[in-house]
Design a protein around this motif. Structure first.
Motif, PDB file in Angstrom:
ATOM      1  N   UNK B 309      43.971   9.754  49.836  1.00  0.00           N
ATOM      2  CA  UNK B 309      42.819   8.926  50.201  1.00  0.00           C
ATOM      3  C   UNK B 309      42.740   7.679  49.345  1.00  0.00           C
ATOM      4  N   UNK B 310      42.989   7.831  48.041  1.00  0.00           N
ATOM      5  CA  UNK B 310      43.025   6.647  47.186  1.00  0.00           C
ATOM      6  C   UNK B 310      44.137   5.732  47.676  1.00  0.00           C
ATOM      7  N   UNK B 311      45.270   6.344  48.056  1.00  0.00           N
ATOM      8  CA  UNK B 311      46.426   5.548  48.458  1.00  0.00           C
ATOM      9  C   UNK B 311      46.172   4.796  49.752  1.00  0.00           C
ATOM     10  N   UNK B 312      45.554   5.428  50.743  1.00  0.00           N
ATOM     11  CA  UNK B 312      45.455   4.691  51.999  1.00  0.00           C
ATOM     12  C   UNK B 312      44.473   3.524  51.904  1.00  0.00           C
ATOM     13  N   UNK B 313      43.459   3.652  51.085  1.00  0.00           N
ATOM     14  CA  UNK B 313      42.578   2.501  50.903  1.00  0.00           C
ATOM     15  C   UNK B 313      43.239   1.405  50.094  1.00  0.00           C
ATOM     16  N   UNK B 314      43.934   1.858  49.051  1.00  0.00           N
ATOM     17  CA  UNK B 314      44.622   0.901  48.208  1.00  0.00           C
ATOM     18  C   UNK B 314      45.671   0.166  49.031  1.00  0.00           C
ATOM     19  N   UNK B 315      46.381   0.912  49.861  1.00  0.00           N
ATOM     20  CA  UNK B 315      47.440   0.302  50.663  1.00  0.00           C
ATOM     21  C   UNK B 315      46.874  -0.620  51.734  1.00  0.00           C
ATOM     22  N   UNK B 316      45.686  -0.300  52.232  1.00  0.00           N
ATOM     23  CA  UNK B 316      45.158  -1.169  53.286  1.00  0.00           C
ATOM     24  C   UNK B 316      44.789  -2.528  52.702  1.00  0.00           C
ATOM     25  N   UNK B 317      44.310  -2.536  51.465  1.00  0.00           N
ATOM     26  CA  UNK B 317      44.101  -3.825  50.811  1.00  0.00           C
ATOM     27  C   UNK B 317      45.453  -4.476  50.525  1.00  0.00           C
ATOM     28  N   UNK B 318      46.387  -3.641  50.046  1.00  0.00           N
ATOM     29  CA  UNK B 318      47.712  -4.161  49.741  1.00  0.00           C
ATOM     30  C   UNK B 318      48.377  -4.807  50.943  1.00  0.00           C
ATOM     31  N   UNK B 319      48.192  -4.210  52.125  1.00  0.00           N
ATOM     32  CA  UNK B 319      48.899  -4.744  53.291  1.00  0.00           C
ATOM     33  C   UNK B 319      48.281  -6.055  53.781  1.00  0.00           C
ATOM     34  N   UNK B 320      47.103  -6.412  53.241  1.00  0.00           N
ATOM     35  CA  UNK B 320      46.538  -7.725  53.541  1.00  0.00           C
ATOM     36  C   UNK B 320      47.323  -8.819  52.808  1.00  0.00           C
ATOM     37  N   UNK B 321      47.970  -8.406  51.726  1.00  0.00           N
ATOM     38  CA  UNK B 321      48.612  -9.394  50.866  1.00  0.00           C
ATOM     39  C   UNK B 321      49.761 -10.119  51.555  1.00  0.00           C
TER      40      UNK B 321
END
Lengths: 325, 503
Positions: B309-321
């Motif tokens: 869960x931490x990862x999918x939120x973190x990654x969703x911000x990351x994939x905006x990059x």
């Protein structure tokens, strides 16, 4: 007055009788259900962007009385979308946004039994040219330097594209043939991925639509070398065309709206009206300029003629491609 | 600090009444879309894209990003309560979230998911704010060989996932890989494995279809068979005090998973080819590997919920990059967002930070606000979802079937998918019955379509020389670690096998 069942029916029938031709005269055919707006490619690519742009313009200006429902059916390089239209249960409510797999996929996958000449032309929204790009760090600034470099590397020059038989591979094949180039070609699953790997210098050159490379071009990362358009492009006035270089070759990606086979003439007229309005509107004209698309307005007859020319051309280009590789 | 001024301006822009209102609506809508099995952020963003023409571009993307955020939180809800991943990004959450719910600890799982998501999102936001251009450069240095090495690593972290029966695990992985190859081959440009010439297979088999079939139908059948319709969830209760103690427990037992997920998720998320789903799966694998109580994973480990869960939120911000800095979408949802930006007249790419700085920083500011809003709204709705769980199973089960079918249809509007869901559901039931682990198959169908083309692209680049995975500076170390991880269980197994014979 007592309202008998018979009288009620009679009244209803006469109202309907009076009302029906009036409605038909006022508006002609109008959609009765949400319109299936099939996109011939996956989410996020060039065709998808255009489809969603068009849908947004239609929605924002309330141009249809029923909504357009966009669905990506990019499977099998557009085969899924073509089959969906061919077998559409309700041809009057099924339209599609195309790219050139509209021509190539039926040729490459004959088993599908698709004859695009049975499809209904709606509106040609424009054609998307192709440009040859290199990274600025390569030091290459002209097409001649590029040719020299590729020949010097003798088969080790790496280019990326969206796969064998796709638009850019046709362009690359034609160019290689004309200049006797040996290129190592790496297929990717979309124009965006190709542009990204050129930016990361994983590959040495690409043939991309200007829209896909624009961001990197404006940042000075990509250098355009050659355009595969008929004339120089207004946004890239210094980039020569392949025609200027003495080879009669130009290639565009078609961005068109097409109706399912068997669509009634009234429905087709309705959609031509709607998308004709979108085409003429400021939003779309602005998009054409910003993304370097060329306008290519055509009526139904012209579109049909254009299609048969394109099918013939692609048959030749593809057989050259398969013969060459 | 120049960045701080930009960020303050951005946060203030995001807090403007219209934008704040859009964030709250977006997060709530996203939460429910994410909680629907089958529907994920990609559907929500695509459906609501035309609405955004009514507001300025900055507000529009803030709204869509809020939906994206909300959906990432929401995905956990159906993973935990129904046992069906609400979106592909939440599949790893079912591995431990579902067992926790079956033990009557659904509230603990949901609270853990919410807090881990919040921390993951915040960590990613800070990275994003401080290092965006640098990270974009890092993302570009990942070519096909690097991505393949990373996928190998993801498989490696999952070798232990299937339990002890290695042949059955391998069978399950192969089954998933075969399904992943159905459809269209990008490299040759030809359709392949179009089973029985059914046109629906031209599109390939989507992850969502398999996940809904396996978890929605298969698990339901299994539960029904096991319990004969008796209530399976043991009386979940929800009180304020209960939630407070859950929060404490979530932080105590889930902090490790949360950190692992936050970092891995972000770095996998910024790679355009990878995205949030591999990020959350890898985080789960790593969290299990480093955990001192790894045997609890799969039985209801708090860390096992926190990490993905931490990862999918973190990654969703990351994939905006990569979307903002390079104009390359890191996930299907950002692909739609990218289309939206073009429609609004913006050119995503390296110039965006300079040319449209107000837009970019408004968006980044909104990440912080959305993340906080999502945490609060999510916590507020948890009692509702828990209450749903208290329904008798005889009512819940048909509801889940209906949700699975509707969600499965809505994703691609295709009857073909519905038949596949039913077939996979029945197949999953029998695989489960014969003790075949299903998670590896699901993993394979997510990672297969990334691993296969990158492997072939790499080999094309090197003219067939596999050394390309060892000689490139980034791919090399990743490949070595992956190979060691793959061999580790085998070595352990050999030792274990030898010891009794020596004794």
């Amino acid at each position: 007055m007592k309202l008998t069942k018979r009288m009620f029916l009679g009244l209803a029938a006469s109202t309907a009788f009076v009302a029906m031709p009036l409605a038909a005269l006022a508006d002609g055919w109008t959609p009765k259900r949400p319109i299936d707006f099939t996109i011939m490619a996956g989410a996020g690519g060039g065709a998808d962007q255009i489809a969603r742009f068009v849908q947004s313009v239609v929605e924002a200006n309330d141009m249809t009385n029923r909504p357009l429902i966009p669905t990506n059916r990019g499977g099998g390089s557009g085969a899924e979308a073509l089959l969906h239209l061919k077998d559409a249960r309700d041809a009057d409510h099924t339209i599609m946004v195309t790219l050139n797999s509209f021509y190539t996929t039926p040729i490459r996958q004959e088993g599908l039994g698709i004859d695009i000449e049975t499809f209904t032309p709606i509106t040609m929204m424009g054609v998307d040219p192709f440009v040859l790009w290199v990274h600025k760090d390569s030091g290459i600034t002209t097409f001649e330097e590029y040719v020299a470099k590729v020949q010097e590397m003798d088969g080790d020059f790496v280019m990326g594209g969206t796969g064998s038989g796709q638009e850019d591979s046709i362009v690359i094949a034609a160019m290689s043939d004309a200049y006797d180039l040996k290129i190592k070609y790496i297929p990717y699953d979309g124009g965006g991925a190709v542009a990204k790997d050129l930016a990361g210098k994983q590959i040495m050159a690409t043939v991309n639509n200007p829209a896909e490379a624009k961001g990197f071009y404006e940042a000075g990362e990509f250098v355009p070398l050659l355009a595969f358009s008929d004339e120089r492009m207004p946004a890239y006035p210094d980039v020569p065309t392949m025609k200027e270089k003495g080879h009669d070759f130009s290639y565009y990606n078609q961005r068109a709206i097409v109706g399912a086979p068997g669509m009634s003439a009234e429905a087709a007229a309705y959609y031509r009206e709607v998308f004709g309005k979108v085409y003429k509107g400021a939003d779309w004209q602005g998009y054409l300029t910003a993304e370097s698309l060329s306008p290519l307005p055509m009526d139904e007859g012209e579109t049909r003629a254009y299609w048969s020319v394109q099918v013939e051309n692609h048959r030749k280009l593809l057989s050259a491609l398969e013969g060459g590789s | 600090m120049e960045v701080l001024t930009f960020l303050t301006d951005g946060v203030l822009l995001a807090l403007a009444p219209t934008n704040l209102f859009l964030i709250l609506i977006g997060v709530t809508v996203g939460l429910f879309i994410g909680a629907m099995p089958g529907l994920g952020s990609v559907n929500g963003v695509a459906i609501l894209l035309p609405i955004t023409f009514l507001v300025p571009p900055a507000s529009a993307i803030i709204f869509l990003a809020a939906i994206y955020y909300g959906a990432m939180y929401g995905g956990a809800i159906s993973s935990v309560t129904l046992g069906i991943p609400g979106a592909s990004t939440a599949v790893a959450t079912t591995f431990d979230g579902r067992p926790l719910a079956l033990k009557g600890r659904a509230s603990l799982a949901l609270v853990t998911a919410a807090i881990a998501s919040f921390i993951g999102g915040t960590v990613a936001n800070i990275f994003f704010t401080l290092f965006a251009p640098l990270l974009a450069f890092l993302a570009l240095s990942f070519g096909p060989p690097e991505i393949f090495a990373l996928m190998l690593l993801a498989f490696a972290t999952f070798v232990g996932l299937g339990g002890d029966d290695i042949p059955k695990t391998i069978f399950s992985i192969c089954f998933g890989l075969v399904l992943a190859t159905v459809g269209f081959d990008t490299i040759s440009g030809e359709p392949r494995l179009v089973l029985f010439d059914i046109p629906g297979f031209l599109r390939g088999i989507g992850f969502i279809v398999l996940a809904i079939g396996v978890y929605g139908i298969g698990e339901m059948l299994w539960t029904i068979e096991q319990t004969r319709g008796e209530i399976t969830t043991t009386n979940p209760k929800m009180t304020v005090r209960g939630m407070a103690s859950d929060t404490k427990e979530a932080i105590r037992d889930g902090w490790k998973g949360t950190w692992i997920g936050s970092f891995i998720g972000f770095f996998v998320g910024i790679l355009p080819a990878a995205g949030a789903t591999p990020g959350s799966l890898m985080s789960y694998g790593v969290a299990k590997m480093v955990s001192r109580r790894s045997e609890e994973f799969g039985q209801g480990s708090v860390d096992g919920v926190a990490a993905p869960e931490a990862a999918n939120n973190s990654a969703s911000t990351g994939s905006m990059l990569p979307m903002l800095t390079l104009g390359i979408p890191g996930s299907p949802t950002t692909a739609i967002l990218l289309g939206g930006m073009v429609i609004w007249g913006l050119t995503p790419g390296p110039r965006l930070f300079v040319d449209e700085s107000e837009f970019v920083w408004g968006l980044i500011g909104s990440f912080y606000i959305s993340n906080l809003a999502a945490l609060l709204i999510n916590l507020a709705f948890i009692p509702l979802f828990i209450w749903m769980l208290r329904m008798p199973f005889t009512i819940l089960a048909p509801l889940i079937f209906v949700l699975s079918i509707v969600g499965g249809f809505a994703a691609a509007r295709s009857m073909h998918d519905i038949w596949l869901i039913v077939i996979f559901g029945i197949a999953a039931f029998f695989m489960r019955k014969f003790d075949y682990p299903l998670a590896p198959a699901v993993l394979a169908i997510v990672l297969g379509p990334i691993a296969e083309p990158t492997l072939r692209q790499s080999l094309l680049l090197s003219s067939g020389d596999p050394m390309i995975f060892l000689t490139r500076p980034i791919a090399g170390p990743i490949t070595v670690i992956a190979v060691i991880l793959i061999l580790l269980p085998a070595i352990k197994l050999l030792r274990k096998g030898r010891r009794p014979s020596e004794a």
